[in-house]
Structure formats: C-alpha cells, structure tokens
Design a protein around this motif. Structure first.
Motif, mmCIF file in Angstrom:
data_model
loop_
_atom_site.group_PDB
_atom_site.id
_atom_site.type_symbol
_atom_site.label_atom_id
_atom_site.label_comp_id
_atom_site.label_asym_id
_atom_site.label_seq_id
_atom_site.Cartn_x
_atom_site.Cartn_y
_atom_site.Cartn_z
ATOM 1 N N SER A 180 0.857 -1.180 0.000
ATOM 2 C CA SER A 180 0.000 0.000 0.000
ATOM 3 C C SER A 180 0.892 1.229 0.000
ATOM 4 C CB SER A 180 -0.901 0.002 1.242
ATOM 5 O OG SER A 180 -1.430 1.290 1.461
ATOM 6 N N SER B 232 0.339 4.342 0.410
ATOM 7 C CA SER B 232 0.140 5.315 1.489
ATOM 8 C C SER B 232 0.777 4.824 2.784
ATOM 9 C CB SER B 232 -1.342 5.601 1.689
ATOM 10 O OG SER B 232 -2.040 4.414 2.025
ATOM 11 N N ARG B 233 0.585 3.536 3.095
ATOM 12 C CA ARG B 233 1.171 2.990 4.330
ATOM 13 C C ARG B 233 2.691 2.982 4.255
ATOM 14 N NH1 ARG B 233 -1.475 -2.433 6.487
ATOM 15 N NH2 ARG B 233 0.093 -1.962 8.085
ATOM 16 N N GLY C 241 4.601 4.834 2.337
ATOM 17 C CA GLY C 241 5.081 6.212 2.328
ATOM 18 C C GLY C 241 5.092 6.821 3.717
ATOM 19 N N ASP C 242 4.044 6.553 4.494
ATOM 20 C CA ASP C 242 3.997 7.071 5.867
ATOM 21 C C ASP C 242 5.120 6.483 6.710
ATOM 22 O OD1 ASP C 242 1.792 8.571 5.267
ATOM 23 O OD2 ASP C 242 0.339 7.170 6.152
#
Length: 288
Positions: free
Chosen positions: A114, A116-117, A119-120
């Motif tokens: 994922s 977004s995950r 990247g965070d």
C-alpha cells in the motif's frame, strides 16, 4: 607495504586467503567522489539540497566507493547520517519504498505494498533518523519501469530533499545520468562524478603498483610496466573490478605454483576471457 612482510613467511593457505580478501585501493575518481559526498554531508541546512550522481560502467568500483565512504563516516560519527540503500529490482514506488525500508533496517509491515502505508512509514523513519545522505546503489534498477513510475520516484526524491533536507546520491550505470537529465528540473539538482573506464596511462600504472604492494609475493612482478600492464589492461578492458580479479587470480596461481611473482606466463595460463567476449566464449559454445 609493511603489513605484508609478516605474510611472506606464512604458509600458502594464509597467503592465498589474504590475496582473496576484499581490499580498498584509492584512486582519483574515488577521491573526487568522497570529496563530493563529504561536502554534501557537511553542508548547511537547505530548502533545496543538491544531490550527486556516481555513474559509470558495470564492475568499475562504484559500489565500493559508496560503501567505503559510508563505513568511514560510521567510524568517525557520533550519529549515523549516511545510509546505503540497495535499490531493488522492480518498477514503481512500492519497490522503491521497500528498498528504503530494508536499507534503514525497518520491519516491513504486512500491507507494505500500500503506497500510502509504505510512504507514511518511510516518512516516519526519515524524520526519526534524520539522515543527511541517502546513497541509492544500483539505482538503474528503479528505471526499468514505465515512464510514470520513474517520474514518481524522482518526485519522491525531490520531496525528501525538500521536507527532510536529504541529499540523494544515485549510484549506477550510465542510464541514471540520462534519466536524471531527461528534464532540466531534475538535472539542475544533481552534480555528477563520472567513474569511467581506466585509460592505459600513468594512473593505471599507479593502480597496478598499489595492487602489487598489497600482495604477499616476495619478488617484484613489475605489474605496472610493459608487457604485463598492457596485458592486464586489455584483459580487464579498463574496469577496476576486472583488474582486481585478474591480479587476484594471477597471484593465487603464482603462490600455488611455488612462485613469488606474476609473469606473462602466469597471466596467459589463466585463460582469462574479457567481459565483452564472454557471451561468445568457448565455454558458452560448449553448452549448446
């Protein structure tokens, strides 16, 4: 070299183990690369920090240059500010994020694909570790996807430079220079240190002198003089990794024969095939 003297009296197995051990040979391109990375490491904070390209042909010592700088930094620093990232094969940001998480020794949670995950998690690590240089080795591996994948990776590099004040160092084949300079926006952010093939010149002779000085052979081989220097240059095609391999094999052969120097016959008996000719070598034809 004083450190070699005790090895001259050692048994053959010990001498051969020393010959085969990895060794660092400094040279002008390596010095220029280390100076450039040191300037990036010591620079003041910036909203648009510059990056660096170390570009050149395969098997020419780029990885060793980068890793040597990182090791020297670790030995001297109170806090690690230089991290080496092995760029994974595979297109897109998900593979690139995975490379970074692995290089920063972070556990990759289930679902890291994922964006977004992942990247965070990368942002969290960069904020906590506060690296100054991220060295992406084999960066050309990230350029084999679609154009939009490459654009996303370059956008990410610009963002971590701006948000985290990180100077990216991209290490790899000449394709990385072409990709970075595909747009003025990226090209203006990077300086380049070329790591070219070695010409047959005084610098090459100095390299051979340094290699010979590290070998536990009692007699002088005169690797830097004709005809041995020319033979080694032709076989290596000017690639330092090939030079080291040729000299290593020749030294092992000399010790195994009870000799204490490398000769033209030693090199000839290796049957060494230059890299560019291996695709059509006799060994290849034996497999068909």
């Amino acid at each position: 070299m004083p450190a070699i003297v005790p090895l001259l009296q050692a048994d053959d197995a010990v001498r051969i183990a020393h010959v085969r051990a990895p060794r660092w040979i400094s040279h002008p391109a390596a010095g220029a690369a280390h100076d450039a990375m040191r300037l990036l490491l010591e620079r003041p904070p910036s909203l648009r920090p510059r990056g660096l390209l170390l570009a050149g042909p395969y098997h020419n010592g780029k990885t060793m240059i980068a890793e040597r700088f990182a090791v020297e930094h670790l030995r001297a620093a109170d806090q690690q500010k230089v991290w080496v990232i092995q760029t994974r094969e595979g297109a897109g940001l998900s593979h690139f994020y995975a490379s970074i998480l692995s290089g920063l020794r972070a556990p990759q949670a289930a679902g890291w694909r994922s964006l977004s995950r992942a990247g965070d998690q990368v942002d969290h690590l960069l904020e906590r570790l506060k690296p100054r240089l991220l060295i992406f080795d084999e960066f050309h591996s990230a350029l084999r996807g679609r154009r939009q994948d490459v654009k996303a990776i370059f956008s990410f590099l610009r963002r971590i430079a701006r948000v985290h004040d990180i100077s990216p160092v991209l290490v790899g084949e000449i394709a990385i220079y072409d990709a970075v300079h595909d747009t003025d926006e990226m090209g203006s952010r990077f300086d380049t240190i070329p790591i070219p093939r070695w010409a047959y010149d005084e610098e090459f002779a100095t390299l051979l002198d340094s290699l010979e000085a590290s070998l536990p052979l009692a007699d002088t081989s005169d690797l830097s003089r004709e005809p041995l220097a020319k033979i080694i240059h032709d076989l290596s095609e000017g690639l330092i990794g090939e030079v080291v391999e040729i000299v290593t094999r020749a030294a092992v052969a000399a010790i195994s024969r009870g000799e204490d120097r490398i000769t033209g016959a030693t090199l000839s008996d290796l049957g060494y095939v230059p890299l560019s000719r291996r695709r059509n070598s006799a060994l290849r034809h034996e497999m068909t």
